[in-house]
Design a protein around this motif. Structure first.
Motif, PDB file in Angstrom:
ATOM      1  N   PHE A 199     -34.127  68.014 -26.725  1.00  0.00           N
ATOM      2  CA  PHE A 199     -33.250  66.930 -27.174  1.00  0.00           C
ATOM      3  C   PHE A 199     -34.094  65.824 -27.773  1.00  0.00           C
ATOM      4  O   PHE A 199     -35.287  65.688 -27.465  1.00  0.00           O
ATOM      5  CB  PHE A 199     -32.415  66.397 -25.999  1.00  0.00           C
ATOM      6  CG  PHE A 199     -33.215  66.112 -24.765  1.00  0.00           C
ATOM      7  CD1 PHE A 199     -33.852  64.893 -24.588  1.00  0.00           C
ATOM      8  CD2 PHE A 199     -33.356  67.076 -23.765  1.00  0.00           C
ATOM      9  CE1 PHE A 199     -34.604  64.626 -23.451  1.00  0.00           C
ATOM     10  CE2 PHE A 199     -34.101  66.820 -22.617  1.00  0.00           C
ATOM     11  CZ  PHE A 199     -34.731  65.600 -22.466  1.00  0.00           C
ATOM     12  N   ASP A 200     -33.485  65.021 -28.639  1.00  0.00           N
ATOM     13  CA  ASP A 200     -34.227  63.894 -29.224  1.00  0.00           C
ATOM     14  C   ASP A 200     -33.437  62.585 -29.222  1.00  0.00           C
ATOM     15  O   ASP A 200     -33.957  61.550 -29.626  1.00  0.00           O
ATOM     16  CB  ASP A 200     -34.710  64.223 -30.649  1.00  0.00           C
ATOM     17  CG  ASP A 200     -33.569  64.512 -31.619  1.00  0.00           C
ATOM     18  OD1 ASP A 200     -32.391  64.422 -31.210  1.00  0.00           O
ATOM     19  OD2 ASP A 200     -33.859  64.840 -32.787  1.00  0.00           O
ATOM     20  N   ASN A 201     -32.188  62.628 -28.769  1.00  0.00           N
ATOM     21  CA  ASN A 201     -31.384  61.407 -28.629  1.00  0.00           C
ATOM     22  C   ASN A 201     -30.523  61.506 -27.378  1.00  0.00           C
ATOM     23  O   ASN A 201     -29.301  61.309 -27.427  1.00  0.00           O
ATOM     24  CB  ASN A 201     -30.504  61.199 -29.871  1.00  0.00           C
ATOM     25  CG  ASN A 201     -31.244  60.588 -31.045  1.00  0.00           C
ATOM     26  OD1 ASN A 201     -31.469  59.382 -31.104  1.00  0.00           O
ATOM     27  ND2 ASN A 201     -31.648  61.432 -31.977  1.00  0.00           N
ATOM     28  N   LEU A 202     -31.166  61.804 -26.265  1.00  0.00           N
ATOM     29  CA  LEU A 202     -30.446  61.930 -25.001  1.00  0.00           C
ATOM     30  C   LEU A 202     -29.880  60.576 -24.600  1.00  0.00           C
ATOM     31  O   LEU A 202     -30.579  59.559 -24.588  1.00  0.00           O
ATOM     32  CB  LEU A 202     -31.388  62.443 -23.912  1.00  0.00           C
ATOM     33  CG  LEU A 202     -30.758  62.672 -22.537  1.00  0.00           C
ATOM     34  CD1 LEU A 202     -29.872  63.921 -22.559  1.00  0.00           C
ATOM     35  CD2 LEU A 202     -31.849  62.814 -21.469  1.00  0.00           C
ATOM     36  N   GLU A 203     -28.616  60.569 -24.233  1.00  0.00           N
ATOM     37  CA  GLU A 203     -27.943  59.343 -23.827  1.00  0.00           C
ATOM     38  C   GLU A 203     -28.526  58.794 -22.527  1.00  0.00           C
ATOM     39  O   GLU A 203     -28.887  59.549 -21.619  1.00  0.00           O
ATOM     40  CB  GLU A 203     -26.462  59.664 -23.636  1.00  0.00           C
ATOM     41  CG  GLU A 203     -25.602  58.509 -23.214  1.00  0.00           C
ATOM     42  CD  GLU A 203     -24.170  58.947 -22.995  1.00  0.00           C
ATOM     43  OE1 GLU A 203     -23.273  58.287 -23.520  1.00  0.00           O
ATOM     44  OE2 GLU A 203     -23.953  59.958 -22.290  1.00  0.00           O
ATOM     45  N   ALA A 204     -28.635  57.485 -22.433  1.00  0.00           N
ATOM     46  CA  ALA A 204     -29.084  56.857 -21.195  1.00  0.00           C
ATOM     47  C   ALA A 204     -28.107  57.191 -20.070  1.00  0.00           C
ATOM     48  O   ALA A 204     -26.901  57.294 -20.282  1.00  0.00           O
ATOM     49  CB  ALA A 204     -29.181  55.349 -21.369  1.00  0.00           C
ATOM     50  N   GLY A 205     -28.634  57.356 -18.862  1.00  0.00           N
ATOM     51  CA  GLY A 205     -27.805  57.682 -17.720  1.00  0.00           C
ATOM     52  C   GLY A 205     -27.679  59.168 -17.452  1.00  0.00           C
ATOM     53  O   GLY A 205     -27.057  59.568 -16.465  1.00  0.00           O
ATOM     54  N   GLN A 206     -28.301  59.992 -18.298  1.00  0.00           N
ATOM     55  CA  GLN A 206     -28.277  61.447 -18.108  1.00  0.00           C
ATOM     56  C   GLN A 206     -29.418  61.824 -17.148  1.00  0.00           C
ATOM     57  O   GLN A 206     -30.437  62.403 -17.549  1.00  0.00           O
ATOM     58  CB  GLN A 206     -28.443  62.162 -19.449  1.00  0.00           C
ATOM     59  CG  GLN A 206     -27.301  61.948 -20.404  1.00  0.00           C
ATOM     60  CD  GLN A 206     -26.210  62.995 -20.250  1.00  0.00           C
ATOM     61  OE1 GLN A 206     -26.421  64.074 -19.709  1.00  0.00           O
ATOM     62  NE2 GLN A 206     -25.023  62.685 -20.746  1.00  0.00           N
ATOM     63  N   GLN A 207     -29.231  61.484 -15.878  1.00  0.00           N
ATOM     64  CA  GLN A 207     -30.295  61.688 -14.892  1.00  0.00           C
ATOM     65  C   GLN A 207     -30.664  63.167 -14.736  1.00  0.00           C
ATOM     66  O   GLN A 207     -31.758  63.490 -14.286  1.00  0.00           O
ATOM     67  CB  GLN A 207     -29.875  61.100 -13.556  1.00  0.00           C
ATOM     68  CG  GLN A 207     -29.649  59.591 -13.617  1.00  0.00           C
ATOM     69  CD  GLN A 207     -29.201  59.009 -12.287  1.00  0.00           C
ATOM     70  OE1 GLN A 207     -29.079  59.706 -11.285  1.00  0.00           O
ATOM     71  NE2 GLN A 207     -28.940  57.710 -12.278  1.00  0.00           N
TER      72      GLN A 207
END
Length: 348
Positions: A101-109
């Motif tokens: 991935f290169d733009n993983l959303e914040a909060g995706q623990q």
């Protein structure tokens, strides 16, 4: 994926508390699935009900990628709040050795521990455009004065300016694609629109009218001529900026900057609270932004020979990119080299 599962996806997404980024809606994944045969969605079940969705693309040797990797600006799984998932077990169930991935959303623990974080600039217009413009006057007064003056000059010297927030004319989209392809070549970068699936995806999304993921083509005209355009995706509250371009003949008027100001004004009027400018360094983003979101780049691996092959092939490239990115002078030199290469390629 049927209508009931898509609705369950939307409900889970609404409960997540994350910004309503259209790249994370089922419509984007479905659109990619129509142009990319490798697109997949894993459905996680709990008590007979969907509890999560994991969109991905499946490549050879168990190599997985975020859905639409290369053009998607927000990535990750859609999970019921509090649901515990072992990321490696998820990869195993999907027959994946890696997921990149290169733009993983914040909060995706689930995936963040395998990633490096970056700032992604945004424009907050939740308090209205007037409040945003007032903020610009305080933090970037010279930039705002100059841009507004160029807008007036464009109107006087070329023709009265007119802005269309949601242009439906396919010819306008073709103009934008032609501008953007020329820009890629001019700056020595790979032309994304030379890839048929990307062109097909953008055209398909331009026709989308879903609440959570609708294509929006915004165009700035001077007289009858389009001078700048942008294609992005919107939800009810977020406009994800994607493909901006302008006619180089009018560069002295900074039509791209004028376009973004008018986009922010129209977005606020439409009830959109945030324009996500997307990850990447650019002077215009620094001038326009009011803050940043956090996104992540990396890969989650499931131990084994196929994951080892991925590391051997990908990590040296990633490290080299990070080495250049962390050294501004070297990065600037690399950009100049790309531009020279683009000019040579274009014969100018």
């Amino acid at each position: 994926m049927g209508a009931s599962q898509a609705e369950a996806w939307r409900e889970l997404r609404a409960k997540s508390g994350a910004p309503a980024n259209p790249f994370m809606e089922p419509e984007f994944t479905l659109a990619v699935g129509r142009v990319r045969a490798a697109a997949r969605v894993a459905v996680l079940w709990e008590d007979g009900q969907p509890a999560g969705f994991f969109p991905y693309e499946q490549g050879p040797l168990g190599r997985g990628r975020a859905i639409g990797l290369g053009v998607s600006d927000c990535q990750g799984a859609v999970l019921r709040p509090g649901l515990h998932v072992d990321p490696r077990e998820l990869l195993r169930a999907c027959s994946l050795a890696t997921w990149e991935f290169d733009n993983l959303e914040a909060g995706q623990q689930l995936f963040e521990r395998d990633a490096e974080g970056f700032g992604s600039p945004v424009i907050d217009v939740g308090a209205g455009y007037a409040a945003y413009e007032e903020l610009l006057r305080a933090q970037s007064p010279k930039f705002l004065r100059s841009t507004l003056a160029k807008e007036r000059r464009l109107g006087r010297q070329v023709g009265d300016t007119r802005f269309v927030f949601d242009e439906r004319d396919p010819a306008a989209l073709r103009t934008l694609i032609a501008w953007k392809s020329a820009q890629y070549r001019r700056t020595g970068r790979r032309d994304r629109f030379a890839q048929r699936w990307i062109s097909a995806l953008v055209r398909r999304l331009h026709e989308s009218r879903a609440d959570g993921c609708s294509g929006v083509l915004s165009v700035l005209y001077a007289g009858r001529r389009p001078v700048a355009a942008h294609f992005g995706l919107r939800s009810r509250t977020v406009l994800s900026c994607w493909f901006p371009a302008y006619e180089p003949e009018f560069a002295k008027y900074s039509p791209g900057l004028v376009l973004h100001l008018r986009m922010a004004e129209a977005a606020a009027r439409e009830g959109i609270g945030m324009l996500d400018l997307g990850r990447g360094d650019a002077e215009y983003k620094d001038a326009l932004k009011t803050g940043e979101l956090r996104v992540y780049e990396g890969a989650t691996l499931r131990p084994g020979a196929r994951a080892a092959l991925y590391v051997l092939g990908r990590e040296p490239v990633r490290r080299a990119q990070g080495f250049v990115r962390d050294r501004p002078q070297l990065a600037a030199r690399a950009r100049r080299t790309l531009i020279r290469a683009g000019r040579l390629r274009g014969g100018s």
